[in-house]
Motif scaffolding. Structure first.
Motif, short mmCIF file in Angstrom:
data_model
loop_
_atom_site.label_atom_id
_atom_site.label_comp_id
_atom_site.label_asym_id
_atom_site.label_seq_id
_atom_site.Cartn_x
_atom_site.Cartn_y
_atom_site.Cartn_z
N TYR A 1 23.14 0.55 -20.45
CA TYR A 1 22.79 -0.87 -20.47
C TYR A 1 22.20 -1.35 -19.14
O TYR A 1 22.12 -2.54 -18.89
N GLU A 2 21.81 -0.40 -18.30
CA GLU A 2 21.35 -0.76 -16.97
C GLU A 2 20.18 -1.74 -17.01
O GLU A 2 20.06 -2.61 -16.12
N GLN B 1 12.51 -12.21 -26.10
CA GLN B 1 13.46 -12.58 -25.05
C GLN B 1 12.99 -12.13 -23.66
O GLN B 1 13.71 -12.31 -22.68
N LYS B 2 11.79 -11.55 -23.58
CA LYS B 2 11.24 -11.18 -22.28
C LYS B 2 9.72 -11.38 -22.32
O LYS B 2 9.14 -11.58 -23.39
N PRO B 3 9.06 -11.33 -21.17
CA PRO B 3 7.62 -11.61 -21.13
C PRO B 3 6.83 -10.72 -22.09
O PRO B 3 7.10 -9.52 -22.22
N TRP B 4 5.83 -11.32 -22.74
CA TRP B 4 5.04 -10.58 -23.72
C TRP B 4 4.34 -9.38 -23.09
O TRP B 4 4.16 -8.34 -23.74
N LYS B 5 3.93 -9.50 -21.84
CA LYS B 5 3.24 -8.39 -21.16
C LYS B 5 4.14 -7.15 -21.14
O LYS B 5 3.67 -6.03 -21.41
N LYS C 1 18.57 -6.62 -15.34
CA LYS C 1 17.42 -7.46 -14.97
C LYS C 1 17.60 -8.89 -15.46
O LYS C 1 17.17 -9.84 -14.81
N PHE C 2 18.24 -9.04 -16.63
CA PHE C 2 18.50 -10.39 -17.15
C PHE C 2 19.40 -11.14 -16.19
O PHE C 2 19.17 -12.31 -15.87
N TYR D 1 27.37 -12.66 -24.98
CA TYR D 1 27.02 -11.39 -24.35
C TYR D 1 27.23 -11.37 -22.84
O TYR D 1 27.23 -10.31 -22.24
N ARG D 2 27.37 -12.55 -22.24
CA ARG D 2 27.63 -12.67 -20.80
C ARG D 2 26.55 -11.99 -19.97
O ARG D 2 26.83 -11.38 -18.93
N PHE D 3 25.29 -12.08 -20.42
CA PHE D 3 24.20 -11.42 -19.71
C PHE D 3 24.11 -11.88 -18.25
O PHE D 3 23.72 -11.11 -17.37
N HIS D 4 24.43 -13.13 -18.00
CA HIS D 4 24.26 -13.70 -16.67
C HIS D 4 25.32 -13.24 -15.67
O HIS D 4 25.18 -13.48 -14.48
N GLU D 5 26.36 -12.58 -16.15
CA GLU D 5 27.46 -12.20 -15.25
C GLU D 5 27.19 -10.89 -14.52
O GLU D 5 27.85 -10.57 -13.54
#
Length: 269
Positions: A175-176, A100-104, A180-181, A162-166
């Motif tokens: 959960y800080e 769910q995030k960049p492989w690097k 970033k999401f 999860y409302r990550f975008h809110e």
């Protein structure tokens, strides 16, 4: 029943609706998780649970049926943030990679996790388990079409739950990192977020699926792949066809791959 082949998965969750439903303070989840994990993992080794912590007051109680085999090196947890991966290292728990995030970023955090694991546990961390939302089809165009419809649809259900975008997790203790999401989604938009999620999952022809799994497994040091074949309301017949083609064409080839330790050794020679 499994003759000791069970893989135990643990985690603390990130859905506010779940914590609200149990009337628990989400800000306490990291501390509470550590206490529960310590009690359960130690209990599985000793055959009884006992704990005197901030949240858990558990008098000594035997486990029935009594564990007959150690769960060490077969207990895993997803760790989205670097802080969580450090907790798992100290608990002696393996890492489940949910793309769910960049492989690097994943590779960098795994290096820190393994260093901590080595220091705390006097040994190497178990190989990671790689997960992935999978759609396999003989036709590349249809595979992409269905991946966009269903893998993209799945990511929409994640955002709804999860409302990550809110951005409410930005200031939530423990959960800080999830903030970033929210920043990325608000900056790039939901369509871009779906495109990115799709780009790191496993879809395509059998050969394409195989190559994507192999490449990701080498990056994160995985010896196994946990595929998700049915999601986002996918019809049962579509899910079954997806799974059967993967089992017929991809799985036999994956079984031929040598353990990651052997692959890395060969690459270094």
């Amino acid at each position: 029943m499994s003759n000791g082949r069970v893989i135990l998965g643990i985690g603390r969750g990130a859905g506010k609706v779940e914590f609200d439903g149990f009337r628990q303070d989400m800000g306490d989840s990291r501390e509470r998780f550590v206490e529960y994990a310590e009690m359960i993992l130690e209990g599985l080794e000793k055959g009884y649970v006992e704990y005197d912590g901030k949240f858990i007051k558990q008098p000594k109680t035997d486990i029935r049926p009594r564990p007959f085999k150690s769960f060490r090196n077969r207990t895993y947890a997803a760790a989205v943030s670097p802080q969580s991966s450090q907790i798992m290292a100290k608990l002696g728990v393996g890492i489940l990679i949910i793309p769910q995030k960049p492989w690097k970023a994943v590779v960098e955090e795994l290096a820190e996790y393994r260093a901590t694991y080595r220091q705390v546990n006097n040994g190497e961390a178990p190989p990671t388990v790689l997960g992935g939302w999978t759609f396999c089809d003989e036709d590349e165009g249809r595979a992409e079409e269905m991946a966009r419809k269903y893998i993209g649809g799945y990511w929409n259900t994640v955002l709804e739950h999860y409302r990550f975008h809110e951005g409410h997790l930005k200031t939530m203790k423990g959960y800080e990192y999830y903030g970033k999401f929210a920043d990325q989604i608000q900056k790039s938009g939901l369509d871009a977020a779906i495109d990115f999620f799709m780009s790191i999952q496993v879809w395509g022809t059998p050969e394409q699926c195989y190559q994507k799994i192999l490449k990701s497994a080498d990056m994160v040091g995985a010896d196994s792949f946990n595929a998700v074949f049915s999601y986002a309301g996918m019809p049962w017949d579509v899910a079954e066809k997806n799974q059967r083609l993967f089992a017929k064409e991809v799985l036999p080839e994956l079984k031929k791959i040598r353990r990651v330790a052997e692959r890395l050794k060969q690459a270094a020679e």
